[in-house]
Design a protein around this motif. Sequence first.
Motif, short mmCIF file in Angstrom:
data_model
loop_
_atom_site.label_atom_id
_atom_site.label_comp_id
_atom_site.label_asym_id
_atom_site.label_seq_id
_atom_site.Cartn_x
_atom_site.Cartn_y
_atom_site.Cartn_z
N MET A 24 53.79 31.74 30.23
CA MET A 24 53.50 32.88 31.06
C MET A 24 52.06 32.77 31.55
SD MET A 24 54.49 36.79 30.35
CE MET A 24 56.12 36.17 30.07
N SER A 25 51.83 33.19 32.76
CA SER A 25 50.54 33.00 33.41
C SER A 25 49.46 33.94 32.88
CB SER A 25 50.69 33.22 34.92
OG SER A 25 49.44 33.18 35.55
N ASP A 26 48.25 33.39 32.81
CA ASP A 26 47.07 34.18 32.46
C ASP A 26 46.37 34.72 33.71
OD1 ASP A 26 47.50 33.62 29.82
OD2 ASP A 26 45.75 32.37 29.56
N GLN A 27 46.95 34.49 34.87
CA GLN A 27 46.32 34.93 36.11
C GLN A 27 46.40 36.46 36.22
OE1 GLN A 27 44.61 33.04 38.35
NE2 GLN A 27 44.88 31.51 36.75
N PRO A 28 45.31 37.09 36.64
CA PRO A 28 45.35 38.55 36.82
C PRO A 28 46.35 38.93 37.91
CG PRO A 28 43.09 37.74 36.96
CD PRO A 28 43.99 36.54 36.93
N LEU A 29 47.04 40.04 37.70
CA LEU A 29 47.95 40.56 38.71
C LEU A 29 47.16 41.31 39.77
CD1 LEU A 29 50.79 42.00 36.43
CD2 LEU A 29 50.72 39.78 37.58
N THR A 30 47.69 41.35 40.97
CA THR A 30 47.08 42.14 42.04
C THR A 30 47.39 43.62 41.80
OG1 THR A 30 49.02 42.08 43.47
CG2 THR A 30 47.44 40.24 43.67
N GLY A 31 46.68 44.48 42.49
CA GLY A 31 46.96 45.91 42.40
C GLY A 31 48.40 46.23 42.75
N ALA A 32 48.93 45.60 43.78
CA ALA A 32 50.31 45.84 44.19
C ALA A 32 51.29 45.35 43.11
CB ALA A 32 50.60 45.14 45.52
N GLU A 33 51.00 44.23 42.48
CA GLU A 33 51.86 43.71 41.42
C GLU A 33 51.84 44.64 40.20
OE1 GLU A 33 51.72 38.88 42.09
OE2 GLU A 33 49.96 39.88 41.21
N ILE A 34 50.68 45.20 39.91
CA ILE A 34 50.58 46.13 38.78
C ILE A 34 51.37 47.40 39.10
CG2 ILE A 34 49.00 47.62 37.48
CD1 ILE A 34 46.90 45.31 37.82
N GLU A 35 51.23 47.92 40.31
CA GLU A 35 51.98 49.13 40.69
C GLU A 35 53.48 48.90 40.63
OE1 GLU A 35 50.85 52.25 41.11
OE2 GLU A 35 48.97 51.34 40.44
N GLU A 93 44.48 51.84 33.78
CA GLU A 93 43.11 52.32 33.93
C GLU A 93 42.18 51.33 33.25
OE1 GLU A 93 42.22 56.40 33.09
OE2 GLU A 93 44.33 56.95 33.34
N HIS A 94 41.03 51.12 33.86
CA HIS A 94 39.99 50.27 33.27
C HIS A 94 40.52 48.88 32.91
CE1 HIS A 94 37.66 53.92 33.23
NE2 HIS A 94 38.57 54.50 32.48
N ASP A 95 41.32 48.30 33.82
CA ASP A 95 41.86 46.94 33.64
C ASP A 95 42.72 46.81 32.39
OD1 ASP A 95 40.76 45.92 36.02
OD2 ASP A 95 38.83 45.67 35.02
N THR A 130 45.46 44.20 27.57
CA THR A 130 44.77 43.49 28.63
C THR A 130 44.77 42.01 28.24
OG1 THR A 130 42.78 43.49 30.03
CG2 THR A 130 42.43 43.68 27.67
N THR A 131 44.52 41.14 29.19
CA THR A 131 44.52 39.71 28.90
C THR A 131 43.09 39.20 28.96
OG1 THR A 131 46.74 39.47 29.82
CG2 THR A 131 45.45 37.45 29.56
N HIS A 132 42.53 38.90 27.81
CA HIS A 132 41.14 38.44 27.74
C HIS A 132 40.94 37.13 28.49
CE1 HIS A 132 40.28 41.75 25.11
NE2 HIS A 132 41.29 41.39 24.33
N SER A 133 41.93 36.23 28.40
CA SER A 133 41.81 34.93 29.07
C SER A 133 41.94 35.05 30.59
CB SER A 133 42.83 33.93 28.51
OG SER A 133 44.14 34.44 28.68
N ALA A 134 42.27 36.24 31.08
CA ALA A 134 42.33 36.50 32.52
C ALA A 134 41.13 37.33 32.94
CB ALA A 134 43.63 37.22 32.88
N GLY A 135 40.05 37.23 32.18
CA GLY A 135 38.85 38.00 32.50
C GLY A 135 38.99 39.46 32.12
N SER A 136 39.80 39.74 31.09
CA SER A 136 40.08 41.12 30.65
C SER A 136 40.68 41.94 31.78
CB SER A 136 38.83 41.78 30.06
OG SER A 136 38.46 41.11 28.88
#
Length: 96
Positions: free
Chosen positions: A1-12, A24-26, A72-78
Amino acid sequence: MSDQPLTGAEIELALSELPGWSHEHDRLESTWTFDGHLQALAAATGVGLLSERRNHHADLTINYNKLTVSVTTHSAGSKVSAKDTDLAQAVNALLD
């Protein structure tokens, strides 16, 4: 599974399938209320085991009969990643 941060739209989009969770707060976060402290403690143990199996660990807070799960995913910059949404889905399946 990817450690890449999700975009705002992907999170929504993910939140639309995660009732009770907020962003909230990443972090993704949800709180459950139980009949008593021991039930909240047992739920926290279950979430801890899920986290350990996925090697992706949630922050757990117990306040008497309430359990708050925060990820949160620390390896994705939190930031929030697919690892977080996957764990949130598994927590919902366990606790809902």
